[in-house]
Design an enzyme around this catalytic site. Structure first.
Site, mmCIF file in Angstrom:
data_model
loop_
_atom_site.group_PDB
_atom_site.id
_atom_site.type_symbol
_atom_site.label_atom_id
_atom_site.label_comp_id
_atom_site.label_asym_id
_atom_site.label_seq_id
_atom_site.Cartn_x
_atom_site.Cartn_y
_atom_site.Cartn_z
ATOM 1 N N ARG A 53 36.918 48.871 87.370
ATOM 2 C CA ARG A 53 37.909 48.237 86.495
ATOM 3 C C ARG A 53 38.051 49.122 85.265
ATOM 4 O O ARG A 53 37.348 50.123 85.116
ATOM 5 C CB ARG A 53 37.558 46.772 86.160
ATOM 6 C CG ARG A 53 36.122 46.383 86.157
ATOM 7 C CD ARG A 53 35.299 46.999 85.077
ATOM 8 N NE ARG A 53 35.876 46.790 83.762
ATOM 9 C CZ ARG A 53 35.630 47.533 82.710
ATOM 10 N NH1 ARG A 53 34.779 48.561 82.787
ATOM 11 N NH2 ARG A 53 36.183 47.298 81.547
ATOM 12 N N GLY A 54 38.954 48.751 84.379
ATOM 13 C CA GLY A 54 39.271 49.625 83.248
ATOM 14 C C GLY A 54 40.436 50.498 83.673
ATOM 15 O O GLY A 54 40.419 51.092 84.762
ATOM 16 N N ALA A 55 41.449 50.571 82.800
ATOM 17 C CA ALA A 55 42.713 51.212 83.195
ATOM 18 C C ALA A 55 42.546 52.641 83.740
ATOM 19 O O ALA A 55 43.040 52.949 84.838
ATOM 20 C CB ALA A 55 43.683 51.174 82.013
ATOM 21 N N ARG A 90 46.294 45.260 91.050
ATOM 22 C CA ARG A 90 46.219 44.663 89.711
ATOM 23 C C ARG A 90 47.496 45.034 88.952
ATOM 24 O O ARG A 90 47.931 46.181 89.004
ATOM 25 C CB ARG A 90 44.969 45.152 88.948
ATOM 26 C CG ARG A 90 43.673 44.668 89.606
ATOM 27 C CD ARG A 90 42.483 44.828 88.709
ATOM 28 N NE ARG A 90 42.512 43.922 87.577
ATOM 29 C CZ ARG A 90 41.711 44.041 86.516
ATOM 30 N NH1 ARG A 90 40.849 45.038 86.445
ATOM 31 N NH2 ARG A 90 41.778 43.176 85.525
ATOM 32 N N GLN A 203 32.764 41.452 80.118
ATOM 33 C CA GLN A 203 32.590 42.914 80.209
ATOM 34 C C GLN A 203 31.856 43.465 78.990
ATOM 35 O O GLN A 203 31.207 44.506 79.078
ATOM 36 C CB GLN A 203 33.958 43.607 80.335
ATOM 37 C CG GLN A 203 34.670 43.387 81.661
ATOM 38 C CD GLN A 203 35.661 42.253 81.580
ATOM 39 O OE1 GLN A 203 35.437 41.271 80.870
ATOM 40 N NE2 GLN A 203 36.759 42.354 82.305
ATOM 41 N N ASP A 244 45.105 48.734 78.115
ATOM 42 C CA ASP A 244 45.478 48.822 79.533
ATOM 43 C C ASP A 244 46.915 49.283 79.699
ATOM 44 O O ASP A 244 47.292 49.773 80.757
ATOM 45 C CB ASP A 244 45.279 47.455 80.181
ATOM 46 C CG ASP A 244 43.812 47.070 80.118
ATOM 47 O OD1 ASP A 244 43.075 47.410 81.035
ATOM 48 O OD2 ASP A 244 43.400 46.485 79.091
ATOM 49 N N ASN A 254 45.863 44.723 75.833
ATOM 50 C CA ASN A 254 44.427 44.943 76.107
ATOM 51 C C ASN A 254 43.814 43.610 76.523
ATOM 52 O O ASN A 254 44.508 42.575 76.586
ATOM 53 C CB ASN A 254 43.737 45.518 74.854
ATOM 54 C CG ASN A 254 42.341 46.048 75.154
ATOM 55 O OD1 ASN A 254 42.156 46.797 76.110
ATOM 56 N ND2 ASN A 254 41.354 45.648 74.363
ATOM 57 N N LYS A 255 42.556 43.636 76.800
ATOM 58 C CA LYS A 255 41.838 42.447 77.288
ATOM 59 C C LYS A 255 42.109 41.233 76.403
ATOM 60 O O LYS A 255 42.176 41.339 75.172
ATOM 61 C CB LYS A 255 40.335 42.767 77.329
ATOM 62 C CG LYS A 255 39.433 41.696 77.867
ATOM 63 C CD LYS A 255 39.825 41.168 79.221
ATOM 64 C CE LYS A 255 39.888 42.225 80.292
ATOM 65 N NZ LYS A 255 40.488 41.736 81.569
HETATM 66 O O1 MRU Z 1 40.023 43.597 83.389
HETATM 67 P P1 MRU Z 1 39.419 44.939 83.098
HETATM 68 O O2 MRU Z 1 37.943 44.926 82.914
HETATM 69 O O3 MRU Z 1 39.877 45.996 84.066
HETATM 70 O O4 MRU Z 1 40.067 45.277 81.707
HETATM 71 C C1 MRU Z 1 40.062 46.525 81.208
HETATM 72 C C2 MRU Z 1 39.305 46.565 79.977
HETATM 73 O O5 MRU Z 1 38.098 46.619 79.984
HETATM 74 C C3 MRU Z 1 39.971 46.589 78.744
HETATM 75 O O6 MRU Z 1 41.002 45.790 78.536
HETATM 76 C C4 MRU Z 1 39.854 47.890 78.068
HETATM 77 O O7 MRU Z 1 39.785 47.669 76.740
HETATM 78 C C5 MRU Z 1 40.950 48.845 78.427
HETATM 79 S S1 MRU Z 1 40.519 49.953 79.696
HETATM 80 C C6 MRU Z 1 39.881 51.336 78.826
#
Ligand code: MRU
Length: 364
Positions: A53-55, A90, A203, A244, A254-255
């Site tokens: 996960r993570g962009a 996703r 996370q 993201d 972002n999250k």
């Molecule tokens: O749902 P996720 O865990 O894939 O979300 C991504 C993230 O952890 C964040 O939103 C993050 O800050 C951006 S990805 C570097």
């Protein structure tokens, strides 16, 4: 980064040259488990179920998914099928579309028999480029942290608040929001990180805390509602978060929960920065609130919580009454007006079309 003295990236090829290996992030921090991905189906599942996960890491993994698909069947039909399958995993992180477009554009242009080889080479380039980009974000962000350290007369620590996990686990290496922290720490600047737990999937508690602990960076885990209080009391020097998808006008998706931190930071005069690799910029849209698709995930992520018992067993428990409905919006959008600066691989700019196109003039 290192895990128990061994250097790891989050994704790599096994010795056979085509099996993709990843760290299963759903098991951290309690178990460090490497998983093999052999087919495009394996890759799609790993992204959708958030083993990765993570962009930036989603993008790199999808690129390898295209390579595995081409190894199995290099036809035009399979190229399109793999693209569509991976694209559907996703919706929010734009790096997924960026990587798939990058791969399919190149693969479309070559003969069938060259496709698999080219796909693996190109996926490796995407992964390597991500490491370079994140390292440069680290250097550019480190200068900001150093500025705060100097402004404090080099006394105490620079207190940074971060949300979710935008560390090396969210990328191929280094991270986005955490790269400046690692670089500052490695340069001897004393940094302390406030780590938002980041419900519902935690996370922050499971991944960011694990990363910082492994690297020896001073940190404190807090529940998601604490940030405003800390800022009111002068306990946060700056916020650095990941993203993201950031629009060309500087709106930052972002999250979930990031927006509330940005509001609190704005109200308290705390600088709010975003670590932004260029593949996370969506140049096709301006208004993030209107136009970024926000992922909605299973309500069970809200009603249940996963962890380890005192007896060392991992599992999940239910925290709400049976039958209570729950909503699970995974991301939110912070309007550009609340963002102090975007830390990119080419430098730091204002969260605006002018700022971004000054650093990326080829996008004008
Ligand atoms: O749902 P996720 O865990 O894939 O979300 C991504 C993230 O952890 C964040 O939103 C993050 O800050 C951006 S990805 C570097």
């Amino acid at each position: 980064m290192k895990v128990d003295g061994t250097s790891y990236r989050t994704i790599w090829l096994a010795d056979d040259g085509h099996t993709v290996e990843i760290i299963d992030q759903t098991k951290l921090p309690h178990l460090f488990k490497v998983v093999k991905l052999k087919t495009v189906d394996d890759v799609a599942r790993a992204i959708a179920d958030m083993l990765v996960r993570g962009a930036p890491l989603i993008g790199a993994t999808a690129a390898y998914g295209m390579a595995l698909a081409m190894r199995a069947d290099n036809s035009d039909e399979n190229l399109k099928a793999a693209y569509d399958q991976l694209m559907a995993t996703r919706p929010t992180a734009v790096n997924l579309r960026w990587a798939l477009d990058n791969m399919s554009g190149a693969l479309d242009a070559v003969d069938f028999e060259r496709r698999a080889g080219l796909a693996f080479t190109r996926a490796a380039c995407i992964a390597d480029a991500d490491v370079e980009i994140c390292s440069a974000i680290g250097d550019n962000g480190k200068a900001l942290i150093e500025g705060h350290w100097n402004a404090k007369g080099k006394r105490g620590k620079v207190n940074v608040l971060t949300h979710c996990n935008a560390g090396w686990l969210a990328t191929v290496d280094w991270g986005t929001a955490l790269a400046p922290i690692y670089k500052a720490h490695d340069a001897g600047i004393p940094v302390h990180v406030w780590v938002d737990e980041t419900r519902p999937r935690n996370q922050g508690a499971s991944l960011t805390a694990w990363e910082l602990l492994s690297h020896g960076v001073d940190h404190t885990l807090i529940v998601d509602n604490v940030g405003g209080h800390l800022m009111q009391h002068g306990l946060v020097d700056l916020c650095i978060v990941g993203t993201d998808r950031t629009t060309r006008c500087g709106d930052v998706c972002n999250k979930i929960g990031t927006y509330l931190k940005a509001l609190a930071a704005h109200d308290n005069g705390v600088p709010f920065y975003v670590g932004l690799p260029s593949p996370t910029i969506d140049w096709t849209i301006c208004d993030g609130v209107a136009d970024v698709p926000i992922e909605e995930r299973d309500a069970a992520e809200v009603t249940r919580i996963w962890g380890r018992t005192g007896k060392g067993k991992t599992g999940s428990i239910t925290i709400s009454p049976d039958g209570t409905p729950a909503a699970n919006y995974a991301f939110d959008v912070t309007p550009s007006r609340l963002v102090t600066g975007l830390i990119t691989e080419r430098g730091v700019c204002t969260a605006s079309e002018e700022g971004l196109t000054e650093l990326f003039p080829e996008k004008k």
